[in-house]
Every structure is written in C-alpha cells, then in structure tokens.
Design a protein around this motif. Structure first.
Motif: not given
Length: 128
Positions: A96-102
């Motif tokens: 994922a591109a989002s840093p908050t995905w995980a």
C-alpha cells in the motif's frame, strides 16, 4: 456490523488462509481497509482488497472465493516468500502507498480477536 457481502465466505477465508499458512484475519482485515469489507468495490469486480486497482486499472475476480484465493496466494508468494515479510507492517511497505495502511489492517485484526473472545466468553456457562 458492516453488512458485508463476504459473510457467507467465512469458511473460505479460514480454509484458504490455512492452505497458504496465513492468519485468516489478515485477508478479512485488508478487505475492511480497502473496501469496507467488500461493500465499496469496483463494479462487478469481486475485488474487496484493492488488488491491482490503481488509476483506471482494475483486476476483476470471477467470485469472492476466487478473490480470497488470489489475494491469499499473492500475499504468501509475492510478499512473504519473495520479500520476506513476516507481519502486516512489512507487507504494508510493499502492498500500500498509505503509511497508515498496516496500522488500519492491524486495527481490524484486533477487533476481530476482541469479538471472537467476547463471543467465546458469552458461550461459556458457569455452574456452581
């Protein structure tokens, strides 16, 4: 709670996760982040995981089971085996591109555990 179209596929999530040696909650939780558990997907795609969805590109699956299978296999082969990812945070670096995905996937995994524990506690009887 989310009126998910994936509810009838609970056993598929577990069986397919076992096949690829994954935590079954991972693929469920990714669908929570990517599509509100399958409710907001590209038209006629059965793709609740954002798998290969970017710009106008959309990978379509033939069924929810096909999507669960493809995503589970892909996580195992392309992320865990190929890149050595051992947890959702390491997978997220590539997925994922989002840093908050995980962090968001982990949130749903924890919520599923809490619900499971709550239901187990409610089903236990106490006798004196």
């Amino acid at each position: 709670q989310f009126n998910s179209p994936l509810i009838p596929y609970a056993s598929d999530f577990v069986e397919i996760a076992d096949k690829y040696e994954l935590d079954w909650k991972l693929v469920v939780s990714i669908s929570g982040v990517e599509s509100t558990f399958g409710r907001q997907i590209p038209r006629e795609s059965f793709n609740g995981w954002g798998w290969g969805v970017y710009g106008t590109n959309v990978i379509r699956f033939s069924s929810w089971t096909d999507g669960i299978e493809t995503v589970s296999e892909g996580l195992r082969i392309n992320y865990m085996n190929k890149w050595g990812a051992k947890d959702v945070y390491e997978i997220g670096r590539f997925y994922a591109a989002s840093p908050t995905w995980a962090q968001r996937v982990s949130y749903f995994m924890r919520k599923i555990d809490e619900l499971k524990d709550k239901r187990l506690a409610q089903s236990l009887s106490i006798s004196l």
